[in-house]
Design a protein around this motif. Structure first.
Motif, PDB file in Angstrom:
ATOM      1  N   VAL A  51       0.864  -1.174   0.000  1.00 25.28           N
ATOM      2  CA  VAL A  51       0.000   0.000   0.000  1.00 25.28           C
ATOM      3  C   VAL A  51       0.899   1.222   0.000  1.00 25.28           C
ATOM      4  CG1 VAL A  51      -1.734   1.315   1.248  1.00 25.28           C
ATOM      5  CG2 VAL A  51      -1.858  -1.183   1.191  1.00 25.28           C
ATOM      6  N   GLY A  58      -1.975   4.483  -3.629  1.00 28.68           N
ATOM      7  CA  GLY A  58      -2.966   3.420  -3.549  1.00 28.68           C
ATOM      8  C   GLY A  58      -3.147   2.695  -4.852  1.00 28.68           C
ATOM      9  N   ASN A  59      -2.070   2.475  -5.607  1.00 27.46           N
ATOM     10  CA  ASN A  59      -2.221   1.913  -6.941  1.00 27.46           C
ATOM     11  C   ASN A  59      -1.234   0.789  -7.221  1.00 27.46           C
ATOM     12  OD1 ASN A  59       0.097   3.403  -7.049  1.00 27.46           O
ATOM     13  ND2 ASN A  59      -0.645   4.898  -8.534  1.00 27.46           N
ATOM     14  N   GLN A  60      -0.969   0.002  -6.218  1.00 27.35           N
ATOM     15  CA  GLN A  60      -0.066  -1.127  -6.388  1.00 27.35           C
ATOM     16  C   GLN A  60      -0.807  -2.370  -6.842  1.00 27.35           C
ATOM     17  OE1 GLN A  60       3.498  -0.962  -5.967  1.00 27.35           O
ATOM     18  NE2 GLN A  60       2.660   1.078  -6.364  1.00 27.35           N
ATOM     19  N   PRO A  61      -0.174  -3.217  -7.657  1.00 28.51           N
ATOM     20  CA  PRO A  61      -0.844  -4.424  -8.148  1.00 28.51           C
ATOM     21  C   PRO A  61      -0.992  -5.480  -7.057  1.00 28.51           C
ATOM     22  CG  PRO A  61       1.439  -4.422  -8.840  1.00 28.51           C
ATOM     23  CD  PRO A  61       1.199  -3.086  -8.185  1.00 28.51           C
ATOM     24  N   GLN A  62      -1.955  -6.354  -7.252  1.00 25.29           N
ATOM     25  CA  GLN A  62      -2.128  -7.503  -6.384  1.00 25.29           C
ATOM     26  C   GLN A  62      -1.289  -8.668  -6.897  1.00 25.29           C
ATOM     27  OE1 GLN A  62      -6.367  -7.658  -7.084  1.00 25.29           O
ATOM     28  NE2 GLN A  62      -6.778  -7.114  -4.966  1.00 25.29           N
TER      29      GLN A  62
END
Lengths: 116, 111
Positions: free
Chosen positions: A97, A101-105
């Motif tokens: 995180v 707030g735009n990190q891949p899963q």
């Protein structure tokens, strides 16, 4: 490095039994997600953890489903009084995180649950 | 309501036949768009993140591009091992950390 680990990889149980599914996220990933994927269907969101708290559990289909996360790491998804419609692949994912707030899963390979 | 639509649902190619997969989205604001590859019996494998229109990312035979309304995954001279389901997902600017996933494109590459 180690990826997301889920156990068991397969679980067969009788209708009405309780089951516990485990997820070990990538070390340092504070966000953890559970999804359900039925045959030929898309990913169905179940619950999201940030640390040990679950700010979004809107996808849990009934009160037979619950999940917890301890130590900001391992998570357990519990299904009580299983029904045949619970048969599916249960996937866990984790992510970093950041401020954007735009990190891949990153996903585990899932637990294939079959209810007889 | 945020929507992500992938097309086609299924695609069959001959080895070496280049093509593109589409992911169109209607969201209030984009924080990131993600492409994943999923093999049978496995979890989705992360491929690319795109953050802004005009951005491109490449990996081997795959190239992902992004406009304000859609993303394309271009597959150049595909091989049978590229056969998989390709998923896209978007994170919107509403503050949620839950991405919206498309239903995927099932790609089969014949030798």
């Amino acid at each position: 490095g180690a990826g997301v680990s889920q156990s068991p990889s397969n679980k067969v149980t009788e209708k009405g039994k309780d089951v516990e599914l485990r997820c070990d996220p990538i070390s340092g990933h504070t966000a953890l997600y559970w999804y359900r994927q039925s045959l030929g269907q898309g990913l169905e969101f179940l619950i999201y953890f940030q640390g040990n708290s679950a700010p979004d559990k809107s996808g849990l289909p009934s009160d037979r489903f619950s999940a917890e996360r301890t130590g900001g790491s391992v998570s357990t998804l519990t299904i009580q009084r299983t029904q045949q419609e619970d048969s599916a692949v249960y996937l866990c994912a984790s992510s970093l995180v950041n401020r954007g707030g735009n990190q891949p899963q990153h996903f585990g390979d899932g637990t294939r649950l079959s209810i007889l | 309501e945020d929507q992500v639509t992938q097309s086609p649902e299924a695609l069959r190619l001959q080895e070496g036949e280049s093509s593109s997969l589409n992911c169109s989205y209607t969201v209030s604001g984009l924080r990131g768009l993600f492409w994943y590859r999923q093999d049978p019996g496995k979890g989705p494998e992360f491929l690319f993140t795109l953050y802004s229109a005009g951005e491109e990312k490449e990996k081997e035979r795959l190239k992902a591009t992004l406009t304000k309304k859609e993303s394309f995954l271009h597959i150049t001279a595909p091989k049978p091992e590229d056969s998989a389901t390709y998923l896209c997902a978007v994170l919107t600017s509403g503050g949620s950390y839950i991405p919206t996933f498309g239903r995927g494109t099932s790609l089969i590459v014949h030798p």
